[in-house]
Design a protein around this motif. Structure first.
Motif, PDB file in Angstrom:
ATOM      1  N   SER A   1       0.843  -1.194   0.000  1.00 14.62           N
ATOM      2  CA  SER A   1       0.000   0.000   0.000  1.00 14.62           C
ATOM      3  C   SER A   1       0.884   1.251   0.000  1.00 14.62           C
ATOM      4  CB  SER A   1      -0.912   0.010   1.230  1.00 14.62           C
ATOM      5  OG  SER A   1      -1.776  -1.105   1.214  1.00 14.62           O
ATOM      6  N   THR A   2       0.663   2.132  -0.965  1.00 16.44           N
ATOM      7  CA  THR A   2       1.512   3.320  -1.108  1.00 16.44           C
ATOM      8  C   THR A   2       0.727   4.622  -1.047  1.00 16.44           C
ATOM      9  OG1 THR A   2       1.343   3.170  -3.530  1.00 16.44           O
ATOM     10  CG2 THR A   2       3.216   2.063  -2.474  1.00 16.44           C
ATOM     11  N   ASN A   3      -0.603   4.575  -1.020  1.00 18.32           N
ATOM     12  CA  ASN A   3      -1.378   5.807  -0.986  1.00 18.32           C
ATOM     13  C   ASN A   3      -2.712   5.547  -0.299  1.00 18.32           C
ATOM     14  OD1 ASN A   3      -3.225   4.770  -3.088  1.00 18.32           O
ATOM     15  ND2 ASN A   3      -1.439   5.017  -4.424  1.00 18.32           N
TER      16      ASN A   3
ATOM     17  N   SER B   1      -5.735  -0.216   0.990  1.00 20.55           N
ATOM     18  CA  SER B   1      -5.827  -0.493   2.422  1.00 20.55           C
ATOM     19  C   SER B   1      -5.041  -1.753   2.759  1.00 20.55           C
ATOM     20  CB  SER B   1      -7.285  -0.682   2.838  1.00 20.55           C
ATOM     21  OG  SER B   1      -8.069   0.432   2.496  1.00 20.55           O
ATOM     22  N   SER B   2      -4.435  -1.763   3.948  1.00 20.68           N
ATOM     23  CA  SER B   2      -3.778  -2.973   4.436  1.00 20.68           C
ATOM     24  C   SER B   2      -4.799  -3.975   4.941  1.00 20.68           C
ATOM     25  CB  SER B   2      -2.797  -2.617   5.556  1.00 20.68           C
ATOM     26  OG  SER B   2      -1.769  -1.773   5.078  1.00 20.68           O
ATOM     27  N   VAL B   3      -5.875  -3.485   5.549  1.00 21.37           N
ATOM     28  CA  VAL B   3      -6.950  -4.337   6.048  1.00 21.37           C
ATOM     29  C   VAL B   3      -8.274  -3.765   5.561  1.00 21.37           C
ATOM     30  CG1 VAL B   3      -8.122  -5.261   8.066  1.00 21.37           C
ATOM     31  CG2 VAL B   3      -5.637  -4.993   8.094  1.00 21.37           C
ATOM     32  N   LEU B   4      -9.089  -4.582   4.936  1.00 20.06           N
ATOM     33  CA  LEU B   4     -10.388  -4.153   4.434  1.00 20.06           C
ATOM     34  C   LEU B   4     -11.452  -5.096   4.976  1.00 20.06           C
ATOM     35  CD1 LEU B   4     -12.256  -2.463   2.574  1.00 20.06           C
ATOM     36  CD2 LEU B   4     -11.699  -4.065   0.726  1.00 20.06           C
TER      37      LEU B   4
END
Length: 412
Positions: free
Chosen positions: A219-221, A225-228
């Motif tokens: 994730s860069t922006n 999301s890291s967790v959804l």
């Protein structure tokens, strides 16, 4: 030591009677220099090829009958069986437990090459003669291992398949519609799912520091999301994430930079019924109580801020005396200052909450806070009082001006 004996048969006199069907008992070792055929269908001049021992008839069995008669010795009888003896029976080769009435091992006719292969190093191949691990299964389409609970022990039957192919590795719930509750796609990253010795689970890490530790380097922006957590149900109301605890419950957001201005923020629900925002610099800086009252440790910068003022949401209306409020304001000390959590350059102008509460009996939840709606209301009441006062002054001035004009007219 026993010696091998070769019997040379002499011509039996015709007068001697020989029973060709009598059992023969050899009270010594028997050595056959050649091949042997046993069975009702063996013929004179049997062509053995490379066969050393041949069993030849319509029911082929080799039975191992143990005649041990001491209770301390094993006595179980075993049998090697080739094919069923019944019409329409199975073409198979099996090892039978005669005393137990069971057949623990069977090979069916037509089984493919290397269906079961045990290598010299003890590794087992299923479908391969070159097993490279302890159990090596080879098949052209989705090699599978089935785990079937058949109900024979009184438990509910249930069947699972563990399999893999070019699409994914999966576990299949065969009993319940062949659902696939677990999948791993080929080329999944190392440690996509990791369970540590203490039960901590890592997603993307082999060193989880919590019961669930997620590491994301993709994730860069703000668009990823890291967790959804997503609910695809059509229902409009749903709880997507719940934090439950007998005491205070917090969501912690940390900044892992070397020297962050704020190392972490805590967003949570407290035992006193309030919802708060806390950090490691200013402590509890924002509070919302159970009725919606907001308390902040710093300043509030208004930018299209809307305060609920619907008449339908209010009660206990009372008329106020603007002149009294204006008089009270004249007694209210107004000074210039900054919060202790701010630098001296961040100056503000306003009264002290204790003075405000003493004069007006208003102020947030106690005498240490001033409600924005109360301060606005006091200001509006004071403005109205000043307006009324100015109107009265203007009326007095107009009346005095008219009287002066009348006097001037009389003196002329």
């Amino acid at each position: 030591m026993k010696t091998t004996r070769k019997l040379a048969w002499a011509i039996i006199p015709l007068a001697v009677s020989v029973n060709l069907y009598a059992d023969q008992q050899i009270l010594d070792d028997l050595v056959v220099d050649g091949s042997a055929c046993i069975g009702q269908d063996c013929v004179n001049g049997e062509s053995f090829g490379f066969d050393t021992l041949r069993l030849k008839e319509n029911n082929l069995r080799i039975k191992f009958q143990d005649t041990s008669n001491s209770s301390s010795f094993p006595t179980n009888d075993w049998q090697l069986t080739a094919n069923d003896a019944t019409n329409g029976g199975a073409n198979k080769f099996s090892l039978d437990d005669i005393d137990g009435g069971k057949t623990p091992f069977t090979i069916m006719a037509g089984a493919k090459n290397n269906a079961l292969f045990v290598a010299s190093n003890g590794k087992i191949g299923l479908g391969t003669s070159l097993p490279v691990v302890e159990m090596h299964v080879v098949d052209g389409d989705s090699p599978t291992m089935r785990l079937e609970q058949d109900g024979s022990s009184g438990f509910t039957p249930q069947t699972w398949d563990v399999a893999g192919n070019e699409t994914n590795f999966f576990i299949r719930d065969v009993t319940n519609g062949s659902k696939l509750p677990f999948k791993i796609r080929p080329n999944a990253p190392t440690n996509s799912l990791y369970i540590d010795t203490d039960g901590d689970i890592g997603l993307g890490t082999a060193s989880p520091d919590a019961q669930l530790h997620v590491i994301d380097s993709t994730s860069t922006n703000l668009s990823t999301s890291s967790v959804l957590v997503e609910n695809t149900n059509a229902a409009r109301n749903s709880v997507l994430l719940e934090l439950a605890h007998a005491g205070n419950s917090y969501l912690k957001m940390s900044n892992t930079e070397a020297s962050p201005t704020v190392a972490f923020w805590l967003l949570g629900s407290r035992q006193d019924g309030t919802f708060s925002l806390t950090n490691n610099v200013g402590g509890q800086v924002f509070i919302v109580d159970s009725t919606g009252n907001i308390t902040t440790k710093g300043t509030v910068t208004a930018n299209n801020v809307l305060l609920t003022s619907d008449v339908n949401k209010k009660e206990n209306f009372q008329t106020i005396n603007g002149t009294e409020i204006l008089g009270a304001i004249s007694k209210l000390a107004i000074s210039k200052w900054n919060y202790k959590s701010q630098s001296a350059s961040e100056q503000h102008i306003g009264p002290m909450a204790q003075d405000f509460y003493k004069l007006f009996g208003l102020g947030g939840n106690d005498d240490k806070h001033i409600s924005a709606i109360d301060s606005a209301g006091i200001s509006l009441a004071a403005i109205q009082a000043l307006y009324d006062l100015n109107m009265k002054k203007d009326q007095q001035i107009e009346e005095l001006s008219n009287r002066i004009s009348d006097l001037e007219m009389k003196t002329k």
